[in-house]
Design an enzyme around this catalytic site. Structure first.
Site, PDB file in Angstrom:
ATOM      1  N   GLN A  46       0.847  -1.205   0.000  1.00  0.00           N
ATOM      2  CA  GLN A  46       0.000   0.000   0.000  1.00  0.00           C
ATOM      3  C   GLN A  46       0.880   1.251   0.000  1.00  0.00           C
ATOM      4  OE1 GLN A  46      -1.707   0.673   3.807  1.00  0.00           O
ATOM      5  NE2 GLN A  46      -3.393   1.942   3.089  1.00  0.00           N
ATOM      6  N   SER A  76       1.030   6.400   2.696  1.00  0.00           N
ATOM      7  CA  SER A  76       1.704   7.363   3.580  1.00  0.00           C
ATOM      8  C   SER A  76       2.946   7.955   2.923  1.00  0.00           C
ATOM      9  CB  SER A  76       2.138   6.678   4.873  1.00  0.00           C
ATOM     10  OG  SER A  76       1.051   6.072   5.501  1.00  0.00           O
ATOM     11  N   SER A  90       4.650  -1.418   4.182  1.00  0.00           N
ATOM     12  CA  SER A  90       4.812  -2.814   4.602  1.00  0.00           C
ATOM     13  C   SER A  90       4.875  -3.710   3.371  1.00  0.00           C
ATOM     14  CB  SER A  90       3.628  -3.253   5.467  1.00  0.00           C
ATOM     15  OG  SER A  90       3.421  -2.347   6.515  1.00  0.00           O
ATOM     16  N   GLU A 136      -9.179  -1.574   5.788  1.00  0.00           N
ATOM     17  CA  GLU A 136      -7.910  -1.777   6.485  1.00  0.00           C
ATOM     18  C   GLU A 136      -8.146  -1.905   7.990  1.00  0.00           C
ATOM     19  OE1 GLU A 136      -5.052   1.441   6.105  1.00  0.00           O
ATOM     20  OE2 GLU A 136      -3.441   0.161   6.844  1.00  0.00           O
ATOM     21  N   GLU A 181      -5.368   8.368  17.988  1.00  0.00           N
ATOM     22  CA  GLU A 181      -5.950   9.711  18.133  1.00  0.00           C
ATOM     23  C   GLU A 181      -6.886  10.008  16.960  1.00  0.00           C
ATOM     24  OE1 GLU A 181      -2.688   9.044  18.380  1.00  0.00           O
ATOM     25  OE2 GLU A 181      -2.380   9.344  20.520  1.00  0.00           O
TER      26      GLU A 181
HETATM   27  C1  LIG Z   1       3.913  -1.005  11.485  1.00  0.00           C
HETATM   28  C2  LIG Z   1       3.396   0.020  10.524  1.00  0.00           C
HETATM   29  C3  LIG Z   1       3.056  -0.368   9.231  1.00  0.00           C
HETATM   30  C4  LIG Z   1       2.593   0.578   8.320  1.00  0.00           C
HETATM   31  N1  LIG Z   1       2.319   0.170   7.027  1.00  0.00           N
HETATM   32  C5  LIG Z   1       1.920   1.088   6.116  1.00  0.00           C
HETATM   33  C6  LIG Z   1       1.727   0.702   4.737  1.00  0.00           C
HETATM   34  O1  LIG Z   1       1.894  -0.471   4.363  1.00  0.00           O
HETATM   35  N2  LIG Z   1       1.375   1.633   3.842  1.00  0.00           N
HETATM   36  C7  LIG Z   1       1.177   2.946   4.199  1.00  0.00           C
HETATM   37  O2  LIG Z   1       0.821   3.731   3.330  1.00  0.00           O
HETATM   38  N3  LIG Z   1       1.379   3.345   5.483  1.00  0.00           N
HETATM   39  C8  LIG Z   1       1.752   2.460   6.448  1.00  0.00           C
HETATM   40  N4  LIG Z   1       1.972   2.862   7.748  1.00  0.00           N
HETATM   41  C9  LIG Z   1       1.875   4.287   8.062  1.00  0.00           C
HETATM   42  C10 LIG Z   1       0.731   4.692   8.971  1.00  0.00           C
HETATM   43  O3  LIG Z   1      -0.493   4.640   8.300  1.00  0.00           O
HETATM   44  C11 LIG Z   1       1.063   6.106   9.471  1.00  0.00           C
HETATM   45  O4  LIG Z   1       2.233   6.017  10.258  1.00  0.00           O
HETATM   46  C12 LIG Z   1      -0.056   6.708  10.277  1.00  0.00           C
HETATM   47  O5  LIG Z   1      -1.167   6.985   9.470  1.00  0.00           O
HETATM   48  C13 LIG Z   1       0.386   8.001  11.014  1.00  0.00           C
HETATM   49  O6  LIG Z   1       0.976   8.896  10.165  1.00  0.00           O
HETATM   50  P1  LIG Z   1       2.393   9.549  10.519  1.00  0.00           P
HETATM   51  O7  LIG Z   1       3.338   8.465  10.848  1.00  0.00           O
HETATM   52  O8  LIG Z   1       2.752  10.473   9.404  1.00  0.00           O
HETATM   53  O9  LIG Z   1       2.144  10.384  11.844  1.00  0.00           O
HETATM   54  P2  LIG Z   1       1.511  11.843  11.961  1.00  0.00           P
HETATM   55  O10 LIG Z   1       0.297  11.915  11.135  1.00  0.00           O
HETATM   56  O11 LIG Z   1       2.575  12.840  11.687  1.00  0.00           O
HETATM   57  O12 LIG Z   1       1.083  11.873  13.475  1.00  0.00           O
HETATM   58  C14 LIG Z   1       1.973  12.262  14.532  1.00  0.00           C
HETATM   59  C15 LIG Z   1       1.173  12.312  15.825  1.00  0.00           C
HETATM   60  O13 LIG Z   1       0.164  13.357  15.748  1.00  0.00           O
HETATM   61  C16 LIG Z   1      -1.118  12.827  16.045  1.00  0.00           C
HETATM   62  N5  LIG Z   1      -2.145  13.484  15.207  1.00  0.00           N
HETATM   63  C17 LIG Z   1      -2.073  13.743  13.892  1.00  0.00           C
HETATM   64  N6  LIG Z   1      -3.213  14.324  13.453  1.00  0.00           N
HETATM   65  C18 LIG Z   1      -4.042  14.414  14.530  1.00  0.00           C
HETATM   66  C19 LIG Z   1      -5.365  14.920  14.720  1.00  0.00           C
HETATM   67  N7  LIG Z   1      -6.078  15.456  13.713  1.00  0.00           N
HETATM   68  N8  LIG Z   1      -5.890  14.854  15.983  1.00  0.00           N
HETATM   69  C20 LIG Z   1      -5.179  14.324  17.014  1.00  0.00           C
HETATM   70  N9  LIG Z   1      -3.915  13.838  16.873  1.00  0.00           N
HETATM   71  C21 LIG Z   1      -3.351  13.879  15.658  1.00  0.00           C
HETATM   72  C22 LIG Z   1      -1.015  11.352  15.692  1.00  0.00           C
HETATM   73  O14 LIG Z   1      -1.984  10.600  16.383  1.00  0.00           O
HETATM   74  C23 LIG Z   1       0.413  11.030  16.119  1.00  0.00           C
HETATM   75  O15 LIG Z   1       0.464  10.768  17.508  1.00  0.00           O
HETATM   76  C24 LIG Z   1       2.452   1.941   8.704  1.00  0.00           C
HETATM   77  C25 LIG Z   1       2.780   2.328   9.996  1.00  0.00           C
HETATM   78  C26 LIG Z   1       3.267   1.386  10.911  1.00  0.00           C
HETATM   79  C27 LIG Z   1       3.615   1.836  12.298  1.00  0.00           C
END
Ligand SMILES: Cc1cc2nc3c(=O)[nH]c(=O)nc-3n(C[C@H](O)[C@H](O)[C@H](O)COP(=O)(O)OP(=O)(O)OC[C@H]3O[C@@H](n4cnc5c(N)ncnc54)[C@H](O)[C@@H]3O)c2cc1C
Length: 393
Positions: free
Chosen positions: A112, A115, A147, A230, A363
């Site tokens: 996928q 992100s 992933s 998902e 969150e």
């Molecule tokens: C093990 C693992 C596998 C993954 N696999 C995939 C994959 O295969 N494909 C893919 O596309 N992605 C994948 N992801 C990515 C995952 O979807 C993102 O990490 C996730 O959506 C959070 O985005 P970010 O890491 O950019 O954090 P951010 O969005 O930058 O968030 C940082 C912090 O701010 C908080 N925050 C952000 N916005 C808000 C809001 N509006 N209100 C309150 N709090 C908020 C969040 O909760 C978090 O604590 C994976 C992640 C992990 C950990």
């Protein structure tokens, strides 16, 4: 009408024509797909029979009793849980016929590409660009946390096709061939020591327009199907009573009377009950699902799944005392499948940290539950009417 008796009959016919003991695994899986017994609620010709989804259990029970091979669903979770329902809902007939069979048999693994370094929770802000060039789209950008990208033949990809409209409107959804020139996959090592996911660089990747899923600029709507599925795929997988994370700690508890204390017992019982309630809620969710597409309720399920996994694995480490601090292997592995409850207590504790991030952070899921399940006022959104290119970054 395909009822349980008819499905049983067809399954026995499949088993008679392709005895599992003497049939090659892949041949069996292909035959099962062609017989419409892969996912019975899918249409005929696409691995199903248009039967009620709940009747899949009838087929699965017959096949398990005959020791038939399965398609190793944990290895191909993204394909089964996310790509397939999206292709089914938005794909052309040609796309469905080409992609669904090898997806289901596991011959082609999916990943996928959603992100990005600057777009996770705020996924609609994504900046990977797709620009039309004749019959192709030329894609440039970077994805992250992908992933299984190192195993994948195909990816579901969302990219910006129109920077001049607000962020949710200028996105288009594609199927990307991971073997195409310009796709570069690099491992990202995580807290467990493993590199389950990757960063993926897309440089001048040409995707034919025939691999677009849904309309141009309609990618956000298409992505909702993927994201809703998902959450159910991550948090709502069927498990037996005392299965999953709670089963692991319960086994440790039974095997190691020397570790027991009254306080730990009380806490374990509390979590056991919560895990059972969560499991039964999952059963109810899947019954609702049988009647249609998953809605925002999947967010609640996934939210609870992450919290429980973290609390239970934390208690297991605590129960094991000093032993719980040992870690079996820090070698960077490239696992073939994601197993939240695998290896030892230390691994489970560290891996569960990701459960509240992957598939939407807790969150953000709380926001979804608040707004779309409980009907509470929405968060203020100031960027809804601003063109993506004018957003602050
Ligand atoms: C093990 C693992 C596998 C993954 N696999 C995939 C994959 O295969 N494909 C893919 O596309 N992605 C994948 N992801 C990515 C995952 O979807 C993102 O990490 C996730 O959506 C959070 O985005 P970010 O890491 O950019 O954090 P951010 O969005 O930058 O968030 C940082 C912090 O701010 C908080 N925050 C952000 N916005 C808000 C809001 N509006 N209100 C309150 N709090 C908020 C969040 O909760 C978090 O604590 C994976 C992640 C992990 C950990």
């Amino acid at each position: 009408m395909t009822d349980a008796a008819e499905l049983r009959r067809r399954t026995r016919e499949l088993l008679a024509a392709h005895p599992p003991a003497t049939t090659d695994r892949l041949d069996f899986l292909r035959a099962r797909f062609d017989a419409g017994l892969a996912w019975v609620h899918y249409p005929e010709g696409l691995g199903g029979l248009g039967a009620p989804r709940a009747l899949q259990a009838v087929v699965d029970a017959e096949l398990a009793a005959a020791d038939a091979p399965d398609n190793d669903p944990r290895r191909i979770g993204i394909g089964l849980g996310m790509a397939a329902p999206t292709i089914l809902q938005y794909g052309t007939e040609e796309q469905q016929r080409r992609l669904l069979r090898p997806l289901w048999t596991g011959e082609e693994v999916w990943c996928q590409l959603f992100s990005e370094p600057g777009a996770g929770s705020d996924l609609a802000a994504l900046g990977t660009r797709a620009v039309r060039d004749g019959e192709d789209w030329v894609v440039n950008g970077q994805k992250v946390w992908t992933s299984s990208a190192h195993l994948a033949r195909w990816a579901i990809l969302i990219a910006r096709t129109d920077p001049d409209v607000p962020k949710h409107r200028g996105i288009t959804y594609f199927v990307c061939d991971m073997t195409d020139p310009g796709v570069e996959v690099r491992p990202l090592r995580q807290i467990t020591g493993e590199a389950e996911f990757n960063e993926v660089f897309l440089t001048g990747v040409r995707i034919p327009d025939s691999r677009r899923l849904g309309g141009i600029g309609d990618g956000w709507r298409v992505a909702q199907t993927t994201l809703n599925n998902e959450r159910v795929a991550i948090g709502g997988t069927p498990i037996p009573r005392e299965g999953g994370m709670i089963g692991k700690i319960a086994a440790t508890w039974r095997e190691r009377p020397d570790l027991r204390t009254h306080d730990l017992h009380q806490r374990l019982l509390g979590l056991w009950v919560e895990a059972e309630v969560a499991r039964l809620t999952g059963v109810r969710l899947r019954q609702q699902l049988a009647a249609g597409q998953p809605g925002p309720e999947g967010a609640g399920m996934k939210l609870n799944f992450a919290r429980l996994n973290q609390e239970i694995s934390g208690l297991e480490v605590e129960l094991l005392g000093e032993e719980g601090l040992l870690y079996d292997d820090w070698t960077m592995r490239r696992p073939e499948l994601v197993d939240f409850t695998g290896r030892d207590a230390g691994y489970r504790y560290l891996r569960s940290k990701g459960n509240s991030i992957e598939g939407g952070t807790s969150e953000v899921l709380l926001n979804i539950v608040a707004e779309r399940v409980l009907g509470l006022p929405a968060e203020p959104r100031t960027d809804k009417d601003v063109a993506w290119k004018d957003l602050a970054r």
